[in-house]
Design a protein around this motif. Sequence first.
Motif, mmCIF file in Angstrom:
data_model
loop_
_atom_site.group_PDB
_atom_site.id
_atom_site.type_symbol
_atom_site.label_atom_id
_atom_site.label_comp_id
_atom_site.label_asym_id
_atom_site.label_seq_id
_atom_site.Cartn_x
_atom_site.Cartn_y
_atom_site.Cartn_z
ATOM 1 N N LYS A 1 39.103 101.698 12.747
ATOM 2 C CA LYS A 1 40.797 101.252 12.610
ATOM 3 C C LYS A 1 41.336 101.983 11.400
ATOM 4 C CE LYS A 1 44.203 98.665 14.549
ATOM 5 N NZ LYS A 1 44.904 99.152 13.904
ATOM 6 N N PHE A 2 40.791 101.974 10.585
ATOM 7 C CA PHE A 2 41.457 101.452 9.172
ATOM 8 C C PHE A 2 41.746 102.592 8.881
ATOM 9 C CE2 PHE A 2 41.067 102.280 4.087
ATOM 10 C CZ PHE A 2 41.819 100.401 3.905
ATOM 11 N N ASN A 3 40.908 104.250 8.253
ATOM 12 C CA ASN A 3 41.119 105.209 8.657
ATOM 13 C C ASN A 3 42.209 105.168 9.552
ATOM 14 O OD1 ASN A 3 38.935 105.804 6.556
ATOM 15 N ND2 ASN A 3 37.760 106.366 8.495
ATOM 16 N N GLN A 4 42.424 105.789 10.582
ATOM 17 C CA GLN A 4 43.498 105.495 11.595
ATOM 18 C C GLN A 4 45.377 105.576 11.283
ATOM 19 O OE1 GLN A 4 43.349 104.223 15.536
ATOM 20 N NE2 GLN A 4 44.781 104.700 16.412
ATOM 21 N N ASP A 5 44.722 103.730 10.532
ATOM 22 C CA ASP A 5 45.811 103.319 10.159
ATOM 23 C C ASP A 5 46.631 104.231 8.892
ATOM 24 O OD1 ASP A 5 46.068 101.258 12.026
ATOM 25 O OD2 ASP A 5 45.145 100.000 10.853
ATOM 26 N N VAL A 6 45.393 104.555 7.515
ATOM 27 C CA VAL A 6 45.607 104.760 6.281
ATOM 28 C C VAL A 6 46.635 106.381 6.895
ATOM 29 C CG1 VAL A 6 44.694 106.288 4.372
ATOM 30 C CG2 VAL A 6 44.159 104.444 5.290
ATOM 31 N N GLY A 7 45.975 107.253 7.986
ATOM 32 C CA GLY A 7 46.290 108.678 8.168
ATOM 33 C C GLY A 7 46.665 109.617 7.311
ATOM 34 N N ASN A 8 47.065 109.087 6.486
ATOM 35 C CA ASN A 8 46.978 110.473 5.052
ATOM 36 C C ASN A 8 45.434 110.621 4.298
ATOM 37 O OD1 ASN A 8 49.435 111.335 5.155
ATOM 38 N ND2 ASN A 8 49.593 109.518 3.808
ATOM 39 N N LYS A 9 44.979 111.435 3.538
ATOM 40 C CA LYS A 9 43.790 111.566 2.877
ATOM 41 C C LYS A 9 44.232 110.429 1.580
ATOM 42 C CE LYS A 9 42.696 115.942 4.955
ATOM 43 N NZ LYS A 9 41.521 116.975 4.260
ATOM 44 N N LEU B 1 40.110 94.030 1.908
ATOM 45 C CA LEU B 1 40.704 95.738 1.583
ATOM 46 C C LEU B 1 41.681 95.732 3.290
ATOM 47 C CD1 LEU B 1 40.525 98.580 0.808
ATOM 48 C CD2 LEU B 1 39.256 99.154 2.037
ATOM 49 N N TYR B 2 43.121 96.505 2.633
ATOM 50 C CA TYR B 2 44.143 96.199 3.318
ATOM 51 C C TYR B 2 44.877 97.392 2.747
ATOM 52 C CZ TYR B 2 46.362 92.912 0.351
ATOM 53 O OH TYR B 2 46.928 92.121 -0.963
ATOM 54 N N ILE B 3 46.140 97.435 4.033
ATOM 55 C CA ILE B 3 47.734 98.117 3.926
ATOM 56 C C ILE B 3 48.787 97.758 3.417
ATOM 57 C CG2 ILE B 3 48.348 100.175 4.480
ATOM 58 C CD1 ILE B 3 45.831 101.239 6.295
ATOM 59 N N ASP B 4 49.267 97.923 2.646
ATOM 60 C CA ASP B 4 50.574 97.334 2.330
ATOM 61 C C ASP B 4 51.110 98.075 1.705
ATOM 62 O OD1 ASP B 4 51.881 94.916 1.329
ATOM 63 O OD2 ASP B 4 51.231 94.100 0.229
ATOM 64 N N TYR B 5 53.102 97.742 1.956
ATOM 65 C CA TYR B 5 53.746 98.645 1.844
ATOM 66 C C TYR B 5 54.524 98.215 0.252
ATOM 67 C CZ TYR B 5 53.084 100.350 6.424
ATOM 68 O OH TYR B 5 52.559 101.129 6.969
ATOM 69 N N LYS B 6 54.760 98.720 -0.646
ATOM 70 C CA LYS B 6 55.964 98.952 -1.983
ATOM 71 C C LYS B 6 56.862 100.040 -1.761
ATOM 72 C CE LYS B 6 55.802 98.161 -6.382
ATOM 73 N NZ LYS B 6 54.669 97.514 -8.033
ATOM 74 N N ASP B 7 57.760 99.389 -2.109
ATOM 75 C CA ASP B 7 58.783 100.421 -1.854
ATOM 76 C C ASP B 7 58.803 101.263 -0.794
ATOM 77 O OD1 ASP B 7 60.103 99.077 -4.325
ATOM 78 O OD2 ASP B 7 58.690 100.982 -5.515
ATOM 79 N N LYS B 8 58.337 101.010 -0.168
ATOM 80 C CA LYS B 8 58.038 101.616 1.462
ATOM 81 C C LYS B 8 57.166 102.143 1.322
ATOM 82 C CE LYS B 8 63.115 101.382 2.896
ATOM 83 N NZ LYS B 8 64.770 101.731 3.074
ATOM 84 N N LYS B 9 56.551 103.154 0.178
ATOM 85 C CA LYS B 9 55.359 103.765 0.069
ATOM 86 C C LYS B 9 53.856 102.797 1.196
ATOM 87 C CE LYS B 9 57.302 106.804 -3.252
ATOM 88 N NZ LYS B 9 56.969 107.110 -4.608
ATOM 89 N N LYS B 10 53.910 103.744 1.527
ATOM 90 C CA LYS B 10 51.635 103.217 2.000
ATOM 91 C C LYS B 10 50.899 103.083 0.676
ATOM 92 C CE LYS B 10 50.655 104.184 5.799
ATOM 93 N NZ LYS B 10 50.482 104.451 7.547
#
Length: 77
Positions: free
Chosen positions: A18-26, A58-67
């Motif tokens: 799930k995390f890898n799918q959400d990250v999407g980029n290497k 460990l989580y995904i967040d956004y700062k200045d529209k960047k993941k």
Amino acid sequence: MAETFGLDYVIDIPFADKFNQDVGNKVYLDHDMYETIVFNLCSNALKHTWNGRVTIRLYIDYKDKKKMIVLEVSDTG
């Protein structure tokens, strides 16, 4: 170690797929350095917390529209 000190030890890390799918980029990182940093953060949290809780997230967040990927180690010490 947390059990020995009677601390709550919370690990909040999503499932890898799930995390890898959400990250999407290497994600490029130095695995040895990352391991050293995480070990040091966890070690210090356990060493300086006399009672209460140590939490690792460990989580995904956004700062200045960047993941970005955030590793958060917190304690009540």
